[in-house]
Design a protein around this motif. Structure first.
Motif, PDB file in Angstrom:
ATOM      1  N   GLU A   5       0.837  -1.187   0.000  1.00 16.44           N
ATOM      2  CA  GLU A   5       0.000   0.000   0.000  1.00 16.44           C
ATOM      3  C   GLU A   5       0.877   1.244   0.000  1.00 16.44           C
ATOM      4  O   GLU A   5       1.764   1.389   0.832  1.00 16.44           O
ATOM      5  N   CYS A  11      -5.066   8.926  -7.449  1.00 23.07           N
ATOM      6  CA  CYS A  11      -6.234   8.528  -6.652  1.00 23.07           C
ATOM      7  C   CYS A  11      -6.396   9.405  -5.405  1.00 23.07           C
ATOM      8  O   CYS A  11      -7.442   9.379  -4.763  1.00 23.07           O
ATOM      9  N   VAL A  15      -3.495   3.427  -1.680  1.00 19.39           N
ATOM     10  CA  VAL A  15      -4.084   2.398  -2.533  1.00 19.39           C
ATOM     11  C   VAL A  15      -3.115   1.226  -2.628  1.00 19.39           C
ATOM     12  O   VAL A  15      -1.914   1.372  -2.429  1.00 19.39           O
ATOM     13  N   CYS A  35      -0.532   1.062  -9.648  1.00 20.14           N
ATOM     14  CA  CYS A  35      -1.683   1.308  -8.787  1.00 20.14           C
ATOM     15  C   CYS A  35      -2.839   0.436  -9.266  1.00 20.14           C
ATOM     16  O   CYS A  35      -3.183   0.445 -10.451  1.00 20.14           O
ATOM     17  N   THR A  36      -3.452  -0.297  -8.341  1.00 18.23           N
ATOM     18  CA  THR A  36      -4.588  -1.139  -8.716  1.00 18.23           C
ATOM     19  C   THR A  36      -5.858  -0.318  -8.900  1.00 18.23           C
ATOM     20  O   THR A  36      -6.837  -0.818  -9.451  1.00 18.23           O
ATOM     21  N   GLY A  37      -5.859   0.935  -8.449  1.00 19.16           N
ATOM     22  CA  GLY A  37      -7.033   1.788  -8.594  1.00 19.16           C
ATOM     23  C   GLY A  37      -7.118   2.458  -9.947  1.00 19.16           C
ATOM     24  O   GLY A  37      -8.135   2.404 -10.624  1.00 19.16           O
ATOM     25  N   CYS A  38      -6.016   3.106 -10.368  1.00 16.71           N
ATOM     26  CA  CYS A  38      -6.062   3.881 -11.612  1.00 16.71           C
ATOM     27  C   CYS A  38      -5.071   3.405 -12.672  1.00 16.71           C
ATOM     28  O   CYS A  38      -5.126   3.836 -13.811  1.00 16.71           O
TER      29      CYS A  38
END
Length: 68
Positions: A5, A11, A15, A35-38
């Motif tokens: 993390e 973001c 994340v 990044c697994t989010g964006c």
């Protein structure tokens, strides 16, 4: 794949980042994370600094004064 993390600027929060399959042979120690989010990519690197070389200047010699 390893994951951790980190704060993502895109973001704007903490994340989960994961290391993609590394083509350079780094394995789980690959410095590239995504990044697994964006999907933003970051490069994590350690930098080693050497202390500056110490100067080996000699101290000035004391001057001896003689009476005239």
């Amino acid at each position: 794949m390893s994951d951790r993390e980190l704060y993502c600027d895109t973001c704007e929060g903490v994340v989960l980042f994961e290391a993609p399959l590394c083509g350079d042979g780094h394995g789980v120690d690959c410095p590239e994370l995504v990044c697994t989010g964006c999907g933003a990519a970051v490069l994590v690197s350690t930098i080693t600094f050497r202390p500056p070389a110490r100067s080996r200047r000699r101290a000035p010699r004391p001057t001896h004064r003689h009476a005239a």
